[in-house]
Structures are given as C-alpha cells and as structure tokens.
Design an enzyme around this catalytic site. Structure first.
Site, PDB file in Angstrom:
ATOM      1  N   HIS A 294       3.476  -2.617  -1.182  1.00 44.88           N
ATOM      2  CA  HIS A 294       2.379  -3.088  -0.316  1.00 44.88           C
ATOM      3  C   HIS A 294       2.232  -4.610  -0.445  1.00 44.88           C
ATOM      4  O   HIS A 294       2.081  -5.317   0.549  1.00 44.88           O
ATOM      5  CB  HIS A 294       1.036  -2.478  -0.740  1.00 44.88           C
ATOM      6  CG  HIS A 294       0.888  -1.007  -0.524  1.00 44.88           C
ATOM      7  ND1 HIS A 294       0.442  -0.153  -1.505  1.00 44.88           N
ATOM      8  CD2 HIS A 294       1.090  -0.224   0.565  1.00 44.88           C
ATOM      9  CE1 HIS A 294       0.367   1.076  -1.023  1.00 44.88           C
ATOM     10  NE2 HIS A 294       0.768   1.072   0.218  1.00 44.88           N
TER      11      HIS A 294
ATOM     12  N   LYS B  53      -5.359  12.683   2.554  1.00 47.42           N
ATOM     13  CA  LYS B  53      -4.988  12.479   1.151  1.00 47.42           C
ATOM     14  C   LYS B  53      -6.231  12.469   0.271  1.00 47.42           C
ATOM     15  O   LYS B  53      -7.242  11.850   0.627  1.00 47.42           O
ATOM     16  CB  LYS B  53      -4.266  11.130   0.983  1.00 47.42           C
ATOM     17  CG  LYS B  53      -2.962  11.015   1.754  1.00 47.42           C
ATOM     18  CD  LYS B  53      -2.335   9.643   1.492  1.00 47.42           C
ATOM     19  CE  LYS B  53      -1.109   9.386   2.347  1.00 47.42           C
ATOM     20  NZ  LYS B  53      -0.655   7.983   2.263  1.00 47.42           N
TER      21      LYS B  53
HETATM   22  P1  ADP Z   1      -1.595   5.348   4.643  1.00 51.35           P
HETATM   23  O1  ADP Z   1      -2.267   6.466   3.904  1.00 51.35           O
HETATM   24  O2  ADP Z   1      -2.416   4.775   5.757  1.00 51.35           O
HETATM   25  O3  ADP Z   1      -0.166   5.631   5.058  1.00 51.35           O
HETATM   26  P2  ADP Z   1      -0.563   3.774   2.437  1.00 51.35           P
HETATM   27  O4  ADP Z   1      -1.372   3.007   1.463  1.00 51.35           O
HETATM   28  O5  ADP Z   1       0.193   4.959   1.934  1.00 51.35           O
HETATM   29  O6  ADP Z   1      -1.582   4.161   3.584  1.00 51.35           O
HETATM   30  O7  ADP Z   1       0.451   2.819   3.181  1.00 51.35           O
HETATM   31  C1  ADP Z   1       0.004   1.726   3.953  1.00 51.35           C
HETATM   32  C2  ADP Z   1       1.202   1.107   4.667  1.00 51.35           C
HETATM   33  O8  ADP Z   1       2.072   0.531   3.694  1.00 51.35           O
HETATM   34  C3  ADP Z   1       2.054   2.106   5.474  1.00 51.35           C
HETATM   35  O9  ADP Z   1       2.496   1.472   6.649  1.00 51.35           O
HETATM   36  C4  ADP Z   1       3.211   2.384   4.560  1.00 51.35           C
HETATM   37  O10 ADP Z   1       4.356   2.751   5.290  1.00 51.35           O
HETATM   38  C5  ADP Z   1       3.390   1.026   3.880  1.00 51.35           C
HETATM   39  N1  ADP Z   1       4.028   1.137   2.583  1.00 51.35           N
HETATM   40  C6  ADP Z   1       3.793   2.059   1.611  1.00 51.35           C
HETATM   41  N2  ADP Z   1       4.592   1.878   0.560  1.00 51.35           N
HETATM   42  C7  ADP Z   1       5.379   0.813   0.859  1.00 51.35           C
HETATM   43  C8  ADP Z   1       6.452   0.144   0.187  1.00 51.35           C
HETATM   44  N3  ADP Z   1       6.886   0.561  -0.999  1.00 51.35           N
HETATM   45  N4  ADP Z   1       7.024  -0.916   0.790  1.00 51.35           N
HETATM   46  C9  ADP Z   1       6.594  -1.310   2.022  1.00 51.35           C
HETATM   47  N5  ADP Z   1       5.614  -0.727   2.730  1.00 51.35           N
HETATM   48  C10 ADP Z   1       5.016   0.332   2.157  1.00 51.35           C
END
Ligand code: ADP
Length: 164
Positions: A18, A42
């Site tokens: 992130h 979730k």
């Molecule tokens: P959500 O529950 O809305 O999917 P997340 O926190 O899981 O929220 O993810 C937020 C965003 O960050 C999503 O677009 C996801 O694809 C992206 N994301 C999650 N993990 C990674 C990573 N390791 N590298 C790049 N982007 C990521």
C-alpha cells in the site's frame, strides 16, 4: 485546477505494498487523500481509529498526502465532497484485476466524472496482502520487511496486550 485523488481501502493494516502505491501515487497528483474505509465483506482486525493513526504515522514523510476515515458513505460520495476527480487503486494480479474492474465500472456508473487510476504493484510486494501478513504474523512468522514500522509496532502491542 488542483488534481486531487482519493485512495480508498480497508488498510487492515497498511502494508509496504500500500505504502509503495501511496508514494508513487502522490507523485501523480497535487493531493492524495487516503480513505481508511470499512469493507463490509471483511472482518476488521484494527479499529478505524487504530488504522488512521498507523496510516498517518506511515505517510508523515509525504507532504501532499492526508488521511481521512468514514464508515457510512459510498466512495463516490466521499470523493465528490472532497473535490477528488480520481480514485487510486493497486493491482497485484489477474485476480485483483477482475475485482478492481467490477468496482471501477460500478463507480463509473455512479459518477461518470470520476476516473479510477491503477498502479501495478511493485513485484517485490505483489504477493502480499493485509490478510496473509496478519495470518503469518499470528503464527510468529517473520513478515517485518513487508510492514511499515508503525504497523509492526501496533501488532507487537496487540500481542503484548493479549498476553497480559
Ligand atoms: P479493499 O478492502 O478496499 O480491497 P485493501 O486495503 O485490501 O482494501 O486494498 C486497497 C487497495 O490496495 C486495493 O486496490 C488493492 O488492490 C491494493 N493493494 C493491496 N495490497 C497491495 C500490494 N501489496 N501492492 C499494491 N497494491 C496493493
């Protein structure tokens, strides 16, 4: 006109993946707002306040980034109120692509002026997710390199409190 983007996510917790997307996204826009939101599919490990505090500490070095939270509104509504014309999201894999496509097209249906911008995950972070890191950490696996410092400390604190 100022280019403002909203990066919505559950960030439960924030990972280095992130953070990498945030650092790269911040270079594309005048202002990047991180939206620490609730994903109704979730179950959350951290509270919204804990997640906010962690994200704020982790992005303190990036001047054009700020952090907000809310629990009851559609992402498109939040974006409109903030004056954000862009959503930022990350894509790790084909699986993410399918999921992100559904969300982006629905958001486009809801607001045609809001454009979703995708950044491909950095290869060294493309296999990590908040859920896999939490799972490995629970069983004492070493995932430190994938966690921003503030997240690592918060997880350690949770472990210490649960052992008391
Ligand atoms: P959500 O529950 O809305 O999917 P997340 O926190 O899981 O929220 O993810 C937020 C965003 O960050 C999503 O677009 C996801 O694809 C992206 N994301 C999650 N993990 C990674 C990573 N390791 N590298 C790049 N982007 C990521």
């Amino acid at each position: 006109m100022k280019k403002i983007a909203l990066f919505p996510g559950s960030f439960d917790p924030l990972t280095m993946g992130h953070l990498d997307t945030i650092e790269r996204g911040a270079k594309l826009f005048d202002e990047l707002i991180i939206g620490v939101f609730v994903n109704t599919n979730k179950k959350s490990y951290f509270t919204s306040d804990e997640k906010m505090a962690i994200v704020k500490k982790s992005v303190a070095h990036i001047p054009n980034v700020r952090v907000i939270t809310q629990e009851n509104e559609l992402t498109v509504t939040v974006a409109e109120k903030l004056g954000a014309k862009f959503l930022l999201r990350g894509i790790r894999s084909i699986k993410d692509y399918e999921y992100e496509k559904e969300i982006a097209l629905m958001n486009r249906h809801l607001d045609r002026d809001l454009e979703t911008v995708f950044l491909l995950a950095e290869p060294k972070y493309s296999h990590i997710s908040s859920s896999i890191l939490k799972e490995v950490w629970t069983f004492n696996g070493d995932v430190k390199e994938y966690l921003p410092e503030a997240v690592y400390r918060a997880l350690e604190e949770k472990r210490e409190n649960s052992e008391k």
